[in-house]
Write a protein that holds these residues in place. Sequence first.
Motif, PDB file in Angstrom:
ATOM      1  N   THR A   1       0.859  -1.187   0.000  1.00 37.50           N
ATOM      2  CA  THR A   1       0.000   0.000   0.000  1.00 37.50           C
ATOM      3  C   THR A   1       0.892   1.232   0.000  1.00 37.50           C
ATOM      4  OG1 THR A   1      -1.737  -1.147   1.243  1.00 37.50           O
ATOM      5  CG2 THR A   1      -1.816   1.263   1.201  1.00 37.50           C
ATOM      6  N   ILE A   2       0.746   2.055  -1.018  1.00 36.29           N
ATOM      7  CA  ILE A   2       1.489   3.309  -1.114  1.00 36.29           C
ATOM      8  C   ILE A   2       0.459   4.432  -0.975  1.00 36.29           C
ATOM      9  CG2 ILE A   2       3.155   4.650  -2.430  1.00 36.29           C
ATOM     10  CD1 ILE A   2       4.100   1.818  -1.826  1.00 36.29           C
ATOM     11  N   HIS A   3       0.529   5.175   0.126  1.00 38.20           N
ATOM     12  CA  HIS A   3      -0.499   6.163   0.416  1.00 38.20           C
ATOM     13  C   HIS A   3      -0.298   7.452  -0.376  1.00 38.20           C
ATOM     14  CE1 HIS A   3      -2.629   3.984   3.593  1.00 38.20           C
ATOM     15  NE2 HIS A   3      -1.442   3.536   3.989  1.00 38.20           N
ATOM     16  N   ASN A   4      -1.299   8.310  -0.288  1.00 41.39           N
ATOM     17  CA  ASN A   4      -1.385   9.502  -1.138  1.00 41.39           C
ATOM     18  C   ASN A   4      -0.136  10.377  -1.065  1.00 41.39           C
ATOM     19  OD1 ASN A   4      -3.991   8.563  -1.455  1.00 41.39           O
ATOM     20  ND2 ASN A   4      -4.891  10.062  -0.063  1.00 41.39           N
ATOM     21  N   GLY A   5       0.317  10.819  -2.229  1.00 39.22           N
ATOM     22  CA  GLY A   5       1.385  11.802  -2.303  1.00 39.22           C
ATOM     23  C   GLY A   5       2.795  11.274  -2.131  1.00 39.22           C
ATOM     24  N   ALA A   6       2.956   9.969  -1.917  1.00 33.84           N
ATOM     25  CA  ALA A   6       4.301   9.423  -1.764  1.00 33.84           C
ATOM     26  C   ALA A   6       5.064   9.509  -3.086  1.00 33.84           C
ATOM     27  CB  ALA A   6       4.244   7.981  -1.277  1.00 33.84           C
ATOM     28  N   CYS A   7       6.386   9.652  -2.986  1.00 35.89           N
ATOM     29  CA  CYS A   7       7.254   9.685  -4.171  1.00 35.89           C
ATOM     30  C   CYS A   7       8.351   8.645  -3.997  1.00 35.89           C
ATOM     31  CB  CYS A   7       7.877  11.067  -4.347  1.00 35.89           C
ATOM     32  SG  CYS A   7       6.685  12.370  -4.719  1.00 35.89           S
ATOM     33  N   ILE A   8       8.490   7.775  -4.956  1.00 38.69           N
ATOM     34  CA  ILE A   8       9.465   6.689  -4.873  1.00 38.69           C
ATOM     35  C   ILE A   8      10.279   6.655  -6.158  1.00 38.69           C
ATOM     36  CG2 ILE A   8       9.783   4.192  -4.643  1.00 38.69           C
ATOM     37  CD1 ILE A   8       7.152   4.102  -3.129  1.00 38.69           C
ATOM     38  N   GLY A   9      11.610   6.642  -6.000  1.00 38.30           N
ATOM     39  CA  GLY A   9      12.492   6.439  -7.142  1.00 38.30           C
ATOM     40  C   GLY A   9      13.075   7.699  -7.748  1.00 38.30           C
ATOM     41  N   GLN A  10      12.878   8.860  -7.115  1.00 32.78           N
ATOM     42  CA  GLN A  10      13.504  10.080  -7.630  1.00 32.78           C
ATOM     43  C   GLN A  10      14.984  10.114  -7.254  1.00 32.78           C
ATOM     44  OE1 GLN A  10      10.926  10.168  -5.346  1.00 32.78           O
ATOM     45  NE2 GLN A  10      12.260  10.377  -3.571  1.00 32.78           N
ATOM     46  N   ASP A  11      15.728  11.035  -7.830  1.00 28.79           N
ATOM     47  CA  ASP A  11      17.161  11.160  -7.546  1.00 28.79           C
ATOM     48  C   ASP A  11      17.403  11.477  -6.075  1.00 28.79           C
ATOM     49  OD1 ASP A  11      17.657  10.709 -10.173  1.00 28.79           O
ATOM     50  OD2 ASP A  11      18.480  12.689 -10.623  1.00 28.79           O
ATOM     51  N   GLY A  12      18.487  10.907  -5.541  1.00 28.18           N
ATOM     52  CA  GLY A  12      18.907  11.240  -4.197  1.00 28.18           C
ATOM     53  C   GLY A  12      19.666  12.562  -4.167  1.00 28.18           C
ATOM     54  N   PHE A  13      19.954  13.023  -2.942  1.00 28.33           N
ATOM     55  CA  PHE A  13      20.646  14.303  -2.750  1.00 28.33           C
ATOM     56  C   PHE A  13      22.144  14.027  -2.748  1.00 28.33           C
ATOM     57  CE2 PHE A  13      22.108  17.950  -0.188  1.00 28.33           C
ATOM     58  CZ  PHE A  13      21.491  18.978  -0.878  1.00 28.33           C
ATOM     59  N   GLY A  14      22.726  13.984  -3.944  1.00 29.63           N
ATOM     60  CA  GLY A  14      24.144  13.681  -4.079  1.00 29.63           C
ATOM     61  C   GLY A  14      24.866  14.730  -4.898  1.00 29.63           C
ATOM     62  N   PHE A  15      25.764  15.478  -4.269  1.00 24.03           N
ATOM     63  CA  PHE A  15      26.503  16.544  -4.944  1.00 24.03           C
ATOM     64  C   PHE A  15      27.943  16.584  -4.434  1.00 24.03           C
ATOM     65  CE2 PHE A  15      22.065  17.749  -4.813  1.00 24.03           C
ATOM     66  CZ  PHE A  15      21.808  18.156  -6.105  1.00 24.03           C
ATOM     67  N   PHE A  16      28.826  17.186  -5.214  1.00 29.82           N
ATOM     68  CA  PHE A  16      30.201  17.411  -4.775  1.00 29.82           C
ATOM     69  C   PHE A  16      30.685  18.736  -5.359  1.00 29.82           C
ATOM     70  CE2 PHE A  16      30.658  15.385  -8.877  1.00 29.82           C
ATOM     71  CZ  PHE A  16      31.761  16.006  -9.448  1.00 29.82           C
ATOM     72  N   VAL A  17      31.740  19.274  -4.751  1.00 32.34           N
ATOM     73  CA  VAL A  17      32.310  20.542  -5.209  1.00 32.34           C
ATOM     74  C   VAL A  17      33.581  20.235  -5.987  1.00 32.34           C
ATOM     75  CG1 VAL A  17      33.240  22.770  -4.493  1.00 32.34           C
ATOM     76  CG2 VAL A  17      31.349  21.733  -3.208  1.00 32.34           C
ATOM     77  N   ASP A  18      33.661  20.691  -7.224  1.00 30.10           N
ATOM     78  CA  ASP A  18      34.825  20.398  -8.056  1.00 30.10           C
ATOM     79  C   ASP A  18      35.967  21.370  -7.768  1.00 30.10           C
ATOM     80  OD1 ASP A  18      34.184  22.778  -9.316  1.00 30.10           O
ATOM     81  OD2 ASP A  18      33.476  21.845 -11.171  1.00 30.10           O
ATOM     82  N   GLU A  19      37.042  21.243  -8.538  1.00 28.61           N
ATOM     83  CA  GLU A  19      38.234  22.059  -8.309  1.00 28.61           C
ATOM     84  C   GLU A  19      37.985  23.542  -8.518  1.00 28.61           C
ATOM     85  OE1 GLU A  19      41.136  20.444 -10.902  1.00 28.61           O
ATOM     86  OE2 GLU A  19      41.432  18.605  -9.728  1.00 28.61           O
ATOM     87  N   ASP A  20      36.976  23.871  -9.319  1.00 25.14           N
ATOM     88  CA  ASP A  20      36.661  25.275  -9.583  1.00 25.14           C
ATOM     89  C   ASP A  20      35.629  25.836  -8.616  1.00 25.14           C
ATOM     90  OD1 ASP A  20      38.372  25.248 -11.791  1.00 25.14           O
ATOM     91  OD2 ASP A  20      36.792  24.418 -13.075  1.00 25.14           O
TER      92      ASP A  20
END
Length: 285
Positions: A125-144
């Motif tokens: 049972t997946i209740h109203n408004g749930a979101c499954i499978g979107q991108d995770g919060f993954g970031f990094f800062v490059d050399e610039d």
Amino acid sequence: MAAILPRTVCRAAEAALSLRSVPPRGAGHHVRSLGGVSAACCKAGAASVEFVPWHNGGGILHRAASVDPTAVVEAGAVVHSGAVLGKEVVVGSGAVVGPSVSIGNSTRIGYNVVLSNCSVGEFCTIHNGACIGQDGFGFFVDEDGQVKKKPQMLYARIGDHVEIGANTCVDRGSWRETMIGDHTKIDNLVQIGHNVVIGKCCMICGQVGIAGSATLGDYVTLGGRVAIRDHVSIVSKVRLAANSSVTKDIQKPGDYGGFPAVPINEWRRQTANLRLFSKKDGVKR
């Protein structure tokens, strides 16, 4: 309908309603039965309506979706190409089942749920408004000094007999798939980050936040607003009191609480001592 679909899809649905009795051109090859909707691989340049209305519920399906005839897709719901819906699945109004998503038998999808890059087991049972499978919060800062996004390419896998509350989010994986074990129950407003693995028969209360790459064993219970740090591992049969914060691995079963989380009796002693030390007279009993 216009509130949840792009205009092009709305126009396709309207066109499909007027052309239901007219077979698409060039539909001579790779035809298969999809629960009452014919899917065809049309020749390039030939006119074709990609989305068609579903006979059971009034929603619309992509011709390349595979849907059991007993499945219900309610009005306003959309099922995209490559999606697979098993027997007696119910997809509520406003829900979106993304490309290549699979849903097991007898699973119920609530209103305005969004499923992408995931699979859902049977009797869930997946209740109203749930979101499954979107991108995770993954970031990094490059050399610039620029903030760059880490690739999020894997899936979220939901086991059988799982219940997921309203407005809960389960991110897809990046270096390993996000997984939720069989018979696990998740409350409303829970955040489960990318690469998280949760065992079977866990109980996760409202407003819990589990950061990326955490691992939970079986029969773990998390009270309301528990926070779990990234890359932390929790052994099976652990219970965490409400508002606890896990900052390092928990390797022994038992009850824990506090910030950072410690065995429950130690946390109670810490709390009692803090109250004594904070008295105005400063006298310790």
